[in-house]
Design a protein around this motif. Structure first.
Motif, short mmCIF file in Angstrom:
data_model
loop_
_atom_site.label_atom_id
_atom_site.label_comp_id
_atom_site.label_asym_id
_atom_site.label_seq_id
_atom_site.Cartn_x
_atom_site.Cartn_y
_atom_site.Cartn_z
N LEU A 97 0.85 -1.19 0.00
CA LEU A 97 0.00 0.00 0.00
C LEU A 97 0.88 1.24 0.00
O LEU A 97 1.86 1.30 0.76
CB LEU A 97 -0.88 0.02 1.25
CG LEU A 97 -2.16 -0.82 1.20
CD1 LEU A 97 -2.67 -1.06 2.61
CD2 LEU A 97 -3.22 -0.12 0.37
N VAL A 98 0.54 2.23 -0.82
CA VAL A 98 1.44 3.39 -0.93
C VAL A 98 0.74 4.72 -0.63
O VAL A 98 1.33 5.78 -0.83
CB VAL A 98 2.07 3.45 -2.33
CG1 VAL A 98 3.02 2.26 -2.54
CG2 VAL A 98 1.01 3.49 -3.43
N ASP A 99 -0.47 4.67 -0.09
CA ASP A 99 -1.21 5.92 0.11
C ASP A 99 -1.25 6.39 1.56
O ASP A 99 -1.81 7.45 1.86
CB ASP A 99 -2.64 5.77 -0.40
CG ASP A 99 -3.43 4.72 0.38
OD1 ASP A 99 -4.29 5.08 1.19
OD2 ASP A 99 -3.17 3.53 0.16
N TYR A 100 -0.65 5.64 2.49
CA TYR A 100 -0.80 5.96 3.91
C TYR A 100 -0.37 7.38 4.23
O TYR A 100 -1.07 8.12 4.93
CB TYR A 100 0.01 4.96 4.76
CG TYR A 100 -0.22 5.10 6.25
CD1 TYR A 100 -1.20 4.35 6.89
CD2 TYR A 100 0.54 5.97 7.02
CE1 TYR A 100 -1.42 4.47 8.25
CE2 TYR A 100 0.32 6.10 8.39
CZ TYR A 100 -0.66 5.35 8.99
OH TYR A 100 -0.89 5.48 10.34
N PHE A 101 0.77 7.80 3.73
CA PHE A 101 1.30 9.13 4.03
C PHE A 101 0.96 10.16 2.95
O PHE A 101 1.48 11.28 2.98
CB PHE A 101 2.82 9.05 4.20
CG PHE A 101 3.25 8.22 5.38
CD1 PHE A 101 3.15 8.72 6.68
CD2 PHE A 101 3.74 6.94 5.20
CE1 PHE A 101 3.54 7.95 7.77
CE2 PHE A 101 4.14 6.17 6.28
CZ PHE A 101 4.03 6.67 7.57
N GLY A 102 0.11 9.76 1.99
CA GLY A 102 -0.24 10.69 0.92
C GLY A 102 0.88 10.90 -0.07
O GLY A 102 0.87 11.89 -0.82
N ARG A 103 1.82 9.96 -0.14
CA ARG A 103 2.96 10.07 -1.07
C ARG A 103 3.01 8.82 -1.94
O ARG A 103 3.99 8.06 -1.92
CB ARG A 103 4.27 10.23 -0.28
CG ARG A 103 4.31 11.44 0.65
CD ARG A 103 5.72 11.68 1.20
NE ARG A 103 6.23 10.52 1.95
CZ ARG A 103 6.23 10.45 3.29
NH1 ARG A 103 5.76 11.45 4.02
NH2 ARG A 103 6.72 9.38 3.89
N GLU A 104 1.94 8.62 -2.68
CA GLU A 104 1.83 7.39 -3.45
C GLU A 104 3.02 7.18 -4.38
O GLU A 104 3.59 6.08 -4.44
CB GLU A 104 0.53 7.39 -4.28
CG GLU A 104 -0.73 7.24 -3.46
CD GLU A 104 -1.29 8.57 -2.96
OE1 GLU A 104 -2.43 8.57 -2.45
OE2 GLU A 104 -0.59 9.60 -3.09
N ILE A 105 3.39 8.21 -5.10
CA ILE A 105 4.48 8.07 -6.07
C ILE A 105 5.83 8.02 -5.36
O ILE A 105 6.66 7.14 -5.63
CB ILE A 105 4.42 9.21 -7.09
CG1 ILE A 105 3.15 9.04 -7.96
CG2 ILE A 105 5.67 9.22 -7.98
CD1 ILE A 105 2.90 10.16 -8.92
N THR A 106 6.05 8.93 -4.44
CA THR A 106 7.33 8.97 -3.71
C THR A 106 7.58 7.66 -2.98
O THR A 106 8.65 7.05 -3.09
CB THR A 106 7.33 10.14 -2.71
OG1 THR A 106 7.15 11.36 -3.43
CG2 THR A 106 8.64 10.19 -1.94
#
Length: 382
Positions: A218-227
């Protein structure tokens, strides 16, 4: 009563407690004045995919417990499309033994057939995408969980017969057998990332614990999906290059994917799928295309970022509200989705799931209430 076991559900006292009272009274009246052999026609008022097995298995178990037999005339085999008002099947047997079963048999049929129809439509809408059933957390108890998973599996198989990839598994062990598997699929919830303190560290913890698994992060937890997505790809470059890694987009509807806003979302689709935004769209379709959350623009932007960084073999898993309509919009935008995780085959409008059973014959004599004569037509065909 608390949660009922399979054995409880065939016991007379349990059936009597959960069925409608007028059916219990009907059973008592028929027992007193004389039994008849009756035939029920079972139907829904909306188009569905036939998925009767759970109901039929239960009726067979009840028949054994009552030392009787029921006959089933299946008009639409499992996975077949059924039109609104068309009988799915006829059930024939003792009125004494069938009269108190109507409430419970309908419970086990209607919502399952609608879920199957939704799953079928979703898979047909995105035929080149693999689906994962994630309905469990949205179900009202374990029986509903089994019913919805079974419905998704039936709809999926119907779509697979037409060339779609369909559902290849689900998110828990108990219902995995419906999808031909022995175990559920899945990697991590958002809470594990919160526990680890970073997306990369959560991926490391997972990989250290399950080193032989493919890695989906999952890559959206911190609101930095791309980073964060690219950071995990760099950390596990070998898995990324081998095609054993996926990033999962689950961005909630309160914000855009990292780097996007309305204007940039339109720009992404203008680059990647201009036809999707150059004609009239409803508000709901526009949200799926260029709105907040997991939009078509968000998926395309993630694909761009992965490819530009050299991670073209990393897959994209998309989740969050992927019902029939959203799947159709994603197909129209040619969104580069590899896997959809969804429980949105669960019916939204529960009143559409109500199945109905009418008796159409008593001791072989055709008789049905006025207005339901259409139920006799199929049975009277040569």
């Amino acid at each position: 009563m608390d949660t009922l076991s399979a054995q409880d559900l065939v016991q007379a006292e349990t059936i009597a407690a959960y069925t409608d009272t007028y059916f219990n009274k009907t059973k008592a009246i028929v027992s007193r004045f004389g039994d008849k052999t009756v035939t029920y026609a079972v139907f829904l008022r909306r188009p569905v995919i036939s998925a009767p097995k759970l109901m039929l298995d239960w009726l067979e178990e009840v028949a054994v417990a009552r030392d009787t037999t029921f006959q089933f005339e299946i008009l639409h085999e499992e996975g077949e499309w059924v039109g609104a008002g068309e009988p799915l099947l006829y059930i024939t047997g003792s009125y004494v033994h069938l009269s108190d079963l109507e409430t419970l048999l309908l419970q086990k049929l209607g919502s399952v057939c609608v879920a199957a129809h939704h799953a079928y439509q979703m898979c047909i809408g995105l035929p080149h995408v693999t689906f994962l059933a994630m309905e469990a957390r949205h179900c009202a108890g374990t029986e509903m969980q089994s019913m919805m998973a079974y419905g998704a599996a039936v709809g999926s198989r119907a779509a697979q017969r037409e060339g779609a990839k369909g559902f290849v598994g689900n998110a828990n062990d108990a219902t995995a057998h419906f999808f031909g598997a022995t175990r559920g699929l899945g990697t991590m919830p958002h809470a594990l990332i919160g526990y680890a303190g970073s997306t990369v560290r959560a991926a490391e913890m997972y990989h250290e614990t399950f080193p032989d698994d493919n890695l989906t992060v999952l890559v959206d937890y911190f609101g930095r999906e791309i980073t964060d997505g690219l950071a995990v790809c760099r950390r596990f470059a070998g898995l990324a290059a081998a095609g054993k890694m996926s990033v999962r987009l689950d961005t909630h509807g309160g914000r855009f994917l990292e780097g996007l806003d309305p204007a940039e979302s339109y720009a992404v689709l203008e680059r990647r799928s201009p036809g999707a935004i150059r004609r009239y769209r409803s508000d709901a379709e526009l949200r799926h295309l260029v709105g907040t959350g997991v939009s078509a623009a968000a998926i395309w932007r993630m694909r761009e970022a992965l490819d530009e960084a050299g991670f073209d073999k990393v897959k994209i898993v998309a989740s969050s509200g992927f019902g029939v309509d959203k799947c159709r919009v994603m197909a129209d935008a040619h969104a580069p989705i590899d896997v959809v995780g969804t429980g949105s085959f669960i019916p939204d409008h529960w009143h559409e799931t109500y199945a109905t059973a009418d008796i159409i014959a008593y001791d072989g004599e055709a008789r049905v209430k006025l207005g339901r004569e259409f139920l006799l037509q199929r049975r009277q065909q040569p």
